[in-house]
Design an enzyme around this catalytic site. Structure first.
Site, PDB file in Angstrom:
ATOM      1  N   GLY A  63       0.813  -1.219   0.000  1.00  0.00           N
ATOM      2  CA  GLY A  63       0.000   0.000   0.000  1.00  0.00           C
ATOM      3  C   GLY A  63       0.837   1.256   0.000  1.00  0.00           C
ATOM      4  O   GLY A  63       0.377   2.318   0.394  1.00  0.00           O
ATOM      5  N   CYS A  64       2.081   1.137  -0.438  1.00  0.00           N
ATOM      6  CA  CYS A  64       2.959   2.298  -0.464  1.00  0.00           C
ATOM      7  C   CYS A  64       3.403   2.552  -1.900  1.00  0.00           C
ATOM      8  O   CYS A  64       3.673   1.629  -2.640  1.00  0.00           O
ATOM      9  CB  CYS A  64       4.202   2.067   0.370  1.00  0.00           C
ATOM     10  SG  CYS A  64       3.839   1.346   1.963  1.00  0.00           S
ATOM     11  N   GLN A  65       3.514   3.841  -2.246  1.00  0.00           N
ATOM     12  CA  GLN A  65       4.013   4.174  -3.570  1.00  0.00           C
ATOM     13  C   GLN A  65       5.509   3.889  -3.658  1.00  0.00           C
ATOM     14  O   GLN A  65       6.006   3.392  -4.644  1.00  0.00           O
ATOM     15  CB  GLN A  65       3.756   5.657  -3.833  1.00  0.00           C
ATOM     16  CG  GLN A  65       3.741   5.987  -5.303  1.00  0.00           C
ATOM     17  CD  GLN A  65       3.511   7.461  -5.513  1.00  0.00           C
ATOM     18  OE1 GLN A  65       4.425   8.271  -5.385  1.00  0.00           O
ATOM     19  NE2 GLN A  65       2.285   7.812  -5.830  1.00  0.00           N
ATOM     20  N   SER A  66       6.216   4.205  -2.554  1.00  0.00           N
ATOM     21  CA  SER A  66       7.632   3.858  -2.488  1.00  0.00           C
ATOM     22  C   SER A  66       7.718   2.474  -1.849  1.00  0.00           C
ATOM     23  O   SER A  66       6.738   1.951  -1.355  1.00  0.00           O
ATOM     24  CB  SER A  66       8.365   4.885  -1.640  1.00  0.00           C
ATOM     25  OG  SER A  66       7.752   4.960  -0.378  1.00  0.00           O
TER      26      SER A  66
END
Lengths: 153, 422
Positions: A63-66
């Protein structure tokens, strides 16, 4: 794990001298966004080294872009939960440092008692970025809480 | 820009065009007049969703204030008005893309649904051993439905590879084309890189092997005119919300014969001719593919967006957009460590980039502090990110309402971020 690897978890100041009271106090004095982000990014630079071999699928926070990795170690002698978090993005690493300052080196019941929302509330910047999809702050917190729950039960 | 795809219909040639005055144009978009984090908003995320002019907002408002009723029921005046406006919108879209008939204009929820409708409908047409060609620069919406079709039928997905500039490799497409090719599904314009693909030529070659062609025009129609008669593709798809219209509606253009050959996508009201428990017969085009109450106000809003878009002389608008891109390109050197991803010769004004020492998400957050909205991440194009070995990019995508002053502020912002944080 060898004792040497455990030292990566235990030999840092997060949850000790780097704590949320201290962070909030400094944060209050910073007026413009440049200084606030510089402070957050600098906090991230203080994170203990995350072992490269632990940057695997199991430790990936979704759930993280990075990319964000989170792993933990429970010290049986003290009952304290020790965390390691890393990210490939500077600001997310700074947010990880705040998560570490909030939860690290506490026993699971203390971890679950932390009112992280109140801390985010006090940091206007965090309130802003925590609403942004994909920075992973919420996912990190949730993962830490699940770990603490798992140990407690 | 791609001259192949540019057309001027007979009508638009004779119409009186409004001069393109950037200051006036900006006043037509109320959302642009605000501050974000204490700075004037600079909206450079048009590739994700474009802003709406007053004319569109007013058309939707007027529809709900004056005409709202269900369409095609014919029992009362409001229903007649709603139907006339709704079908008038279909005719506006037909004219916009120069389709042969309104039977060829199917309303969908967007580009994604349009592609899924076609891919789903081709299930009984394809068999094991058949091939579907896509390219490396597709959006996931033009990959996954075809992958699913391949899984259902035993067909194989073939990928046209790209060069470092982000253009399709010379000869790669031709090398993949064969008698086995049943579908060629390519994007007109890359959402990440801005590359304009030579689709007219590709469609012609697909036809020589009898393959069905679908062109993803989501990123093309906001920047230049497309002409179905000139392109001669089987299917062309795009979304309203990237074309300055409302969200929730998009267009599937399909040649009448191709649409007739597809089975219905969803069952329900509107799409039927007669229903009994033994046998249901389907409505004619375009209604066969429009089960349930459609997005009426959205269709009307889209038609108004097209009116707005088409009122300006296209050459003036394209010259303005190109000047924004040229100016941005000239400023790249002012930001140490900045690298542009995607340097195709033929591209729309989109700039994907990286800055050494910063993650794209850092760039996005730190620009937002300065009132500048860009997109960061993988842009729903993971296979393309894999090609460049990148976790994602930062992307500034320009629309005709952006200004050179905004481009300058973007680069000053980037220079500041690089200096303070990288």
């Amino acid at each position: 794990m060898s004792n040497n690897e455990h030292s990566q978890f235990t030999e840092n100041d997060f949850g000790g001298s780097i704590n949320t009271d201290e962070i909030l106090e400094t944060f209050e004095f910073l007026d413009d966004w440049e200084d606030r982000y510089a402070f957050i990014i600098d906090l991230g630079k203080k994170l203990p080294t995350f072992p490269e071999e632990a940057k695997n699928e199991i430790n990936l926070v979704h759930g993280c872009q990075s990319q964000v990795w989170l792993t933990h170690y429970l010290d049986q002698s003290t009952g304290k939960l020790h965390l390691l978090i890393d990210s490939d993005a500077l600001i997310v690493r700074g947010l990880a440092a705040i998560v570490m300052a909030s939860f690290n080196a506490k026993i699971p019941s203390e971890v679950l008692a932390v009112n992280i929302e109140a801390i985010f509330e006090k940091m206007d910047l965090i309130r802003h970025v925590s609403a942004t999809r994909g920075n992973g702050l919420r996912s990190m917190v949730k993962k830490v809480q699940l770990i603490a729950q798992g140990i407690g039960s | 820009m791609n001259q192949q795809a540019v057309s001027k219909s007979a009508k638009s040639d004779t119409e009186q065009k409004v001069p393109f005055d950037i200051e006036k144009v900006r006043k037509d978009f109320p959302i642009l007049d605000q501050e974000i984090n204490g700075k004037p908003l600079i909206y450079l995320d048009n590739g994700a969703s474009a802003q709406k002019p007053n004319a569109v907002i007013k058309a939707i408002n007027d529809y709900y204030c004056q005409d709202n009723a269900n369409v095609h029921r014919g029992a009362h005046t409001l229903g007649d008005r709603a139907t006339a406006a709704f079908e008038g919108a279909r005719e506006r879209v037909r004219e916009f893309i120069n389709a042969a008939s309104t039977k060829e204009i199917i309303w969908t929820s967007g580009t994604t649904e349009a592609i899924n409708l076609v891919a789903s409908g081709l299930t009984s047409t394809l068999k094991s051993g058949d091939e579907i060609i896509v390219s490396r620069i597709e959006h996931h919406a033009n990959i996954v439905p075809w992958q699913m079709l391949a899984e259902r039928t035993g067909a194989t997905l073939k990928v046209i590879e790209i060069n470092e500039a982000g253009e399709l490799q010379e000869g790669a497409y031709e090398a993949l084309l064969s008698e086995k090719t049943k579908v060629v599904a390519v994007t007109h314009v890359s959402n990440v890189l801005g590359t304009i693909n030579p689709v007219k030529d590709m469609i012609e070659k697909a036809k020589s092997v009898g393959a069905i062609t679908l062109i993803d025009g989501a990123q093309a129609v906001p920047h230049f005119m497309v002409d179905m008669q000139a392109l001669d593709c089987d299917f062309y798809v795009f979304s309203s919300h990237k074309l300055f219209g409302p969200t929730g509606i998009g267009v599937l253009y399909g040649k009448e014969s191709r649409l007739n050959a597809l089975p219905p996508y969803q069952g329900g009201g509107e799409m039927i001719e007669r229903v009994t428990f033994e046998k249901t017969t389907y409505n004619e085009l375009p209604y066969k593919f429009e089960a349930g109450t459609p997005a009426i106000s959205e269709a009307i809003g889209l038609a108004k967006a097209i009116d707005y878009f088409c009122q300006f002389d296209r050459a003036d608008v394209e010259a303005h957009e190109n000047s924004l891109m040229d100016y941005a390109n000239s400023l790249v050197k002012t930001v140490p460590g900045m690298k542009v991803i995607g340097t195709a010769k033929n591209k729309v004004p989109v700039m994907s980039f990286m800055i050494e020492g910063l993650h794209p998400s850092d760039i996005g957050t730190l620009l937002d502090q300065q009132g500048i909205a860009i997109r960061t991440g993988n842009h729903c194009a993971m296979p393309l990110m894999d090609f460049y070995s990148l976790p994602g990019t930062a992307r500034a995508s320009f629309a005709f309402y952006n200004t050179k002053a905004e481009v300058e502020t973007l680069f000053k912002g980037l220079e500041k971020i690089q200096r303070l944080f990288a």
